[in-house]
Structure formats: structure tokens, C-alpha cells
Motif scaffolding. Structure first.
Motif: not given
Length: 232
Positions: A189, A209-210, A206, A199, A213, A202-203, A195
């Protein structure tokens, strides 16, 4: 000539894997399969030496000399251990070190399978990414990759993570415990510039994204990204 850097301070985790490894890899910012290998050591708090080769000088080292003798396949990363042991194939290295560290590999057979399955998907994705990004016709092939293969795989991984009983238990692939596969997925990614910029790439995903993060907020990885050692 390749240049050598040292990262970290020797720790008990170095003892677990057999000492301070020397990583032979491209001088390609903080990117590629070699960076996924570095990330495990960084996260574990283990030191390593980093021997970096430019793309221009690598072919000569690949053809002859010590590097050619270390890996007849001619690819990198190559890891030299202090006892002379040579490790090749990046994801095999990650699984090997995970077992030695007693982490990063899942505890149950179901966890191990699920981490391996996601890693296999990411391996296929990286092959497609490399083919498009380094294509002689990159200006056409890479946008097609982003809109086609990459979008398809991102959607598939997002669906897998949302639907798996293991993945629903926490931010990582098998829940609350990080695995080598999380590092592999995070690194690709990153390499696809998904990233960066809040992000933005990757919108639509989700759950990914988790995961990203969670990986980047781990103390040692967070420290690395905030340091001069992170090269983009």
C-alpha cells in the motif's frame, strides 16, 4: 559501490534470530520487498545492517562476486547472518524470523492459514504492480493497472477483511495480533502511494485504512517513519 547503513541497537530479538543481519537490497528509498523485511526488524526492536545497491550497479554484482554466490537466482533481498547463514526469498525470511521470534505468524492453524492467504493475494498484486510500474510503456500501463487490477484486488482484500471472523476481531489480518502478512500488505500500500496524503488512495476502503493505521501507529514503526531513516 554500495553503501552501508546501520539501524537500531542490538537487542534480545537479535539474539533470537541469530544476531544482527546484513540486508542486501536496492537503494530504493523505503520501498520494495526489502523494506517489508526491514519493517519486521524495526517493529521487533532488532538492529540490522543495510547494504544498498543502485539500480545501475546491481547488474554487475548480480553477475559475479559474493552476491552472485549467495543466491544463484540472482534476486534480492539477500540476508547474511553473522554465522554465515544466507537467507533468500523475502516472505520466507519473514515467516522464518516470525517463528524464531515467536510472533508475526499467528498461533492457530486457522490464523496461520489466513495470514498466508492474504499474503498470497498481495504477492500477486505486487507482481502486477511491478509489471505496470516498470513497464516500457508506463504512462499507459500504470494508469490501467490502477484502474483495473489494483482496484479489483483492493476491493477483494477489503471484502476479505470485513467478512473474515478472524479479521473482525481487531485491526490486523488475524485480529489483534500483527503478522508478517500485515507488514507485506502495508508495504505494498505504501509502495503504490496509497497511504500518503491522508490515506487518500484508500478512501473507499475503510477496513484497509484501519489496518494501515494500526501498523503505522506501532511505536517502533511510528518512530521510524518520523526519523531521517525513512526515505519516502
Amino acid at each position: 559501490m554500495p553503501h552501508t547503513l546501520t539501524y537500531g541497537t542490538e537487542s534480545v530479538d537479535n539474539k533470537a534470530i541469530g544476531g544482527v543481519p546484513t540486508i542486501h537490497y536496492f537503494d530504493f528509498q523505503s520501498r520494495g520487498r526489502g523494506q517489508a523485511v526491514r519493517l519486521m526488524l524495526i517493529d521487533a526492536g532488532a538492529a540490522y545492517q543495510d547494504v544498498r545497491y543502485t539500480f545501475e550497479e546491481w547488474p554487475q554484482h548480480k553477475r559475479s562476486g559474493p552476491i552472485a554466490e549467495m543466491n544463484p537466482c540472482g534476486n534480492i533481498p539477500i540476508i547474511e547472518m553473522p554465522n554465515g547463514k544466507i537467507l533468500t526469498q523475502s516472505y520466507a525470511i519473514l515467516r522464518h524470523w516470525g517463528r524464531q521470534l515467536g510472533a508475526y505468524d499467528g498461533k492457530t492453524e486457522d490464523e496461520k492459514y489466513w495470514a498466508d492467504a492474504i499474503c498470497d493475494i498481495v504477492t500477486d498484486w505486487r507482481t502486477l504492480f511491478i509489471g505496470a510500474f516498470f513497464s516500457d510503456n508506463q504512462k499507459e500501463d500504470y494508469p490501467k493497472h490502477k484502474q483495473g487490477n489494483r482496484a479489483h484486488i483492493l476491493k477483494a482484500i477489503e471484502t476479505h477483511l470485513k467478512s473474515s471472523d478472524l479479521s473482525r476481531k481487531g485491526p490486523f489480518i488475524i485480529g489483534n495480533e500483527i503478522t508478517y502478512a500485515d507488514l507485506v500488505l502495508f508495504q505494498l500500500c505504501h509502495d503504490e502511494n496509497l497511504i500518503q496524503d491522508g490515506r487518500e488512495g484508500l478512501k473507499e476502503y475503510p477496513r484497509l485504512i484501519q489496518l494501515v493505521d494500526a501498523v503505522q501507529s506501532r511505536p517502533n514503526i511510528k518512530k521510524f517513519f518520523e526519523s531521517d531513516a525513512y526515505l519516502g
